[in-house]
Enzyme design. Structure first.
Site, short mmCIF file in Angstrom:
data_model
loop_
_atom_site.label_atom_id
_atom_site.label_comp_id
_atom_site.label_asym_id
_atom_site.label_seq_id
_atom_site.Cartn_x
_atom_site.Cartn_y
_atom_site.Cartn_z
N ARG A 161 0.79 -1.23 0.00
CA ARG A 161 0.00 0.00 0.00
C ARG A 161 0.83 1.28 0.00
O ARG A 161 0.38 2.32 0.49
CB ARG A 161 -1.00 0.02 1.18
CG ARG A 161 -1.95 -1.16 1.23
CD ARG A 161 -2.81 -1.30 -0.03
NE ARG A 161 -3.60 -2.51 0.03
CZ ARG A 161 -3.22 -3.66 -0.52
NH1 ARG A 161 -2.09 -3.75 -1.19
NH2 ARG A 161 -4.00 -4.73 -0.43
N SER A 208 -11.36 -0.20 2.66
CA SER A 208 -10.58 -0.48 3.87
C SER A 208 -10.02 0.81 4.45
O SER A 208 -9.27 1.53 3.78
CB SER A 208 -9.44 -1.44 3.56
OG SER A 208 -9.94 -2.70 3.20
N GLU A 278 -5.37 3.59 5.60
CA GLU A 278 -5.15 3.27 4.18
C GLU A 278 -5.83 4.32 3.31
O GLU A 278 -5.38 4.60 2.20
CB GLU A 278 -5.71 1.89 3.87
CG GLU A 278 -5.47 1.44 2.44
CD GLU A 278 -5.77 -0.04 2.23
OE1 GLU A 278 -6.39 -0.37 1.20
OE2 GLU A 278 -5.39 -0.87 3.08
#
Length: 283
Positions: A161, A208, A278
């Site tokens: 990520r 998320s 995130e």
């Protein structure tokens, strides 16, 4: 180039939260992007708004959209693989359809993730053990000074990520994928079905909220801490998938931030783990 002024940004976020922005600029050509970056002080690239929480205050920001960069073209055919050029503004769903139509393999596991190709490349988005960088050959970016550069994947740092692109706040212009043959339709459909079954897609959300910590899952930690349905105002931890925060209707930016901060505090207290967001927060 198309410029809108005094734009209600809640209409461009999947969370349906956002204040009034100075301008929203729809870029149609690379040179327009370079011009905007050289003539605006504070810019933010808005993709599909599927992982971006935007402040509901007035925003002295020039938002940029590359939605018009939605092309997909095969530029090189080889015996074992093809090179395909995809514009940053293309939707992942459309890329998966393009892969199926041309029998390309490699990204079936991320089927159903909402978002643009550029947005997913920026953060190295992924699911079920697959990351979008797995199939990348080269990436064309534009830096904040308006310089266009092309990087081989091997020239970039990328991890779970995060990427050099995200860290340097570069803008993805187009992506060159290296695809082999053998699209797995059953796998792609399975991942799409799982998302529809397990994610609260019926309510505004940003996917998320937190990154998974090492050796752990954010959703499991949040669930084990008894935080399902924890609510501030009209923002709530989803009981369906506790790493999602949903907007129950007219939630404020501060409501969502209140949920985020409370979850982080509880997980830190119970597990001594610092959850990292995130989602991207713009204020």
């Amino acid at each position: 180039m198309r410029i809108l002024t005094d734009v209600e940004m809640k209409n461009y976020s999947n969370m349906k939260i956002g204040g009034k922005a100075k301008e929203l600029i729809f870029i149609e050509k690379e040179n327009e992007l370079q011009e905007v970056l050289k003539t605006r002080d504070k810019v933010f690239l808005i993709g599909n708004g599927t992982n971006t929480l935007i402040s509901d205050k007035n925003l002295d920001i020039s938002f940029i959209s590359l939605k018009e960069f939605n092309y997909m073209k095969i530029i090189e055919k080889n015996e074992n693989y093809d090179i395909v050029c995809i514009g940053a503004g293309a939707n992942l769903d459309d890329l998966i359809d393009f892969m199926e139509a041309n029998d390309y393999a490699g990204l079936e596991n991320i089927t159903g993730i909402p978002g643009s190709v550029g947005g997913l490349v920026n953060m190295n988005g992924g699911a079920y053990g697959t990351e979008i960088f797995d199939c990348i050959d080269e990436i064309k970016i534009c830096d904040l000074e308006g310089n266009i550069k092309v990087f081989k994947k091997s020239e970039l740092n990328y991890n779970y990520r995060t990427t050099d692109i995200k860290e340097n706040r570069w803008i993805v212009v187009e992506v060159y994928f290296k695809f082999s043959k053998g699209f797995n339709k059953e796998c792609a459909q399975d991942k799409k079905d799982k998302r529809e079954e397990r994610h609260p897609l019926e309510l505004p959300n940003l996917g998320s909220t937190f990154k998974n910590p090492d050796q752990n899952f954010a959703a499991q930690l949040i669930s084990d801490a008894g935080l399902k349905e924890y609510k501030v105002g009209n923002a709530m931890v989803s009981p369906k998938h506790p790493n999602f925060i949903v907007n129950l209707g007219e939630a404020a930016f501060d409501d969502v931030m209140g949920v985020i901060e409370h979850v982080k505090e509880v997980i830190k207290e119970k597990n001594n783990i610092d959850l990292q967001t995130e989602i991207i927060i713009v204020k």
